[in-house]
Write an enzyme that holds these catalytic residues in place. Structure first.
Site, PDB file in Angstrom:
ATOM      1  N   ASP A   1       0.843  -1.190   0.000  1.00  0.00           N
ATOM      2  CA  ASP A   1       0.000   0.000   0.000  1.00  0.00           C
ATOM      3  C   ASP A   1       0.881   1.244   0.000  1.00  0.00           C
ATOM      4  O   ASP A   1       1.861   1.327   0.736  1.00  0.00           O
ATOM      5  CB  ASP A   1      -0.917   0.013   1.224  1.00  0.00           C
ATOM      6  CG  ASP A   1      -1.895   1.174   1.188  1.00  0.00           C
ATOM      7  OD1 ASP A   1      -2.887   1.099   0.441  1.00  0.00           O
ATOM      8  OD2 ASP A   1      -1.667   2.169   1.919  1.00  0.00           O
TER       9      ASP A   1
ATOM     10  N   ASN B   1      -2.420  12.915  -4.232  1.00  0.00           N
ATOM     11  CA  ASN B   1      -3.460  13.371  -5.156  1.00  0.00           C
ATOM     12  C   ASN B   1      -3.939  14.769  -4.819  1.00  0.00           C
ATOM     13  O   ASN B   1      -4.148  15.607  -5.712  1.00  0.00           O
ATOM     14  CB  ASN B   1      -4.640  12.400  -5.136  1.00  0.00           C
ATOM     15  CG  ASN B   1      -4.399  11.152  -5.965  1.00  0.00           C
ATOM     16  OD1 ASN B   1      -3.686  11.185  -6.968  1.00  0.00           O
ATOM     17  ND2 ASN B   1      -4.985  10.042  -5.554  1.00  0.00           N
TER      18      ASN B   1
ATOM     19  N   GLU C   1      -4.771   2.206  -4.509  1.00  0.00           N
ATOM     20  CA  GLU C   1      -3.312   2.275  -4.422  1.00  0.00           C
ATOM     21  C   GLU C   1      -2.719   1.035  -3.757  1.00  0.00           C
ATOM     22  O   GLU C   1      -1.588   1.066  -3.264  1.00  0.00           O
ATOM     23  CB  GLU C   1      -2.875   3.534  -3.667  1.00  0.00           C
ATOM     24  CG  GLU C   1      -3.270   3.576  -2.200  1.00  0.00           C
ATOM     25  CD  GLU C   1      -4.629   4.221  -1.953  1.00  0.00           C
ATOM     26  OE1 GLU C   1      -4.871   4.663  -0.810  1.00  0.00           O
ATOM     27  OE2 GLU C   1      -5.451   4.282  -2.899  1.00  0.00           O
TER      28      GLU C   1
END
Length: 310
Positions: free
Chosen positions: A154, A162, A197
């Site tokens: 992860d 983002n 992700e």
């Protein structure tokens, strides 16, 4: 006086001496010819299925123009079967037909491969992961000398990436992380996108110690990469939870055949890596949860989430 039936003459060659009628030979067919050796043949039916072959080829071309490769391939195979059924020796396949079959085979293989790939990162997708894990866990012979390791990866603080740099940079980060994860994977191993992700590294035929080393190397590559190439001030790390399933003779019992069970164990260890400061690889050894590499010995290890598989 001999009474003649209408249409029958006294000298009719179709009658024998006893007066019995002998069938006259059928009139010659306009489609039949007699070669020099006297054996009749049908010049228009050397390949009675020629029309069907052409029909299958035409249908295949139509399907191919629409991108319906499976149907096109089916009709081309039918055309080849018809050609084969009319010849004792293997048929001479027209070059155009052969090229078309080869092209459709390639297109079909590419389409299948694309259906198993994540469109953004080109890593394998969840569908392939689920299928492959079942195969690996049920293939006992492949576990005779090693085991199966599943690592859940992860990205740390990816939402901030983002929010700060935008989704375009976020997508490029995901693509580069996949490249870093796949770099140096042992033969037979692969990377799949689990969702968002999160990614999964699947390492078949591997012992626990080597699996830890592979995951720690992947984590270190992500940490050392020059992320400023993508955006100024950008830094990306990953956390990894590694679950290893030993070989049957090592475990003393058959392997688990439930891939979700191993993924849950990896997820629980990923939680440990996150709660222990992130940018770490968490794994289980000798009944205890440990951190690999630089994180070992300088961090407190958080308690794993209880998932019922320990």
């Amino acid at each position: 006086m001999t009474v003649l039936r209408p249409g029958v003459a006294e000298s009719d060659p179709a009658r024998d001496g006893a007066g019995r009628g002998v069938p006259a030979p059928p009139p010659p067919s306009p489609h039949r010819t007699t070669p020099a050796n006297g054996t009749p043949h049908n010049s228009s039916s050397q390949q009675p299925n020629a029309g069907l072959v052409q029909l299958h080829e035409s249908i295949a071309a139509l399907f191919a123009s629409r991108g319906q490769w499976r149907q096109a391939y089916h009709h081309l195979r039918s055309a080849l079967d018809l050609l084969s059924s009319e010849q004792i020796e293997p048929p001479h396949v027209p070059e155009q037909l052969r090229n078309e079959v080869d092209r459709l085979r390639r297109e079909h293989a590419e389409a299948r491969e694309q259906s198993l790939r994540d469109s953004l990162t080109a890593s394998y997708n969840r569908r392939y992961l689920d299928q492959r894990l079942v195969d690996l866990l049920t293939d006992q012979e492949r576990r005779t000398t090693g085991g199966l390791a599943v690592a859940l990866v992860d990205l740390d603080w990816f939402k901030q990436v983002n929010d700060t740099y935008g989704h375009l940079i976020g997508d490029r980060v995901l693509q580069r992380v996949v490249e870093l994860l796949q770099d140096g994977l042992p033969e037979g191993a692969f990377c799949a996108r689990y969702g968002g992700e999160e990614f999964v590294l699947v390492l078949p035929d591997i012992d626990a110690q080597t699996a830890v080393a592979v995951c720690e190397a992947a984590r270190a590559r992500a940490e050392r990469f020059s992320w400023q190439q993508l955006a100024s001030g950008l830094r990306v790390t990953v956390s990894i939870g590694l679950a290893h399933e030993p070989a049957p003779e090592q475990a003393g019992a058959p392997l688990s055949v439930d891939p979700q069970a191993q993924l849950l164990r990896a997820d629980s260890l990923l939680y440990v890596a996150k709660q222990s400061g992130r940018n770490a690889v968490a794994y289980r050894e000798g009944g205890r949860v440990r951190l690999a590499g630089a994180a070992a010995g300088r961090r407190a290890v958080a308690e794993p989430r209880v998932v019922g598989y320990y």
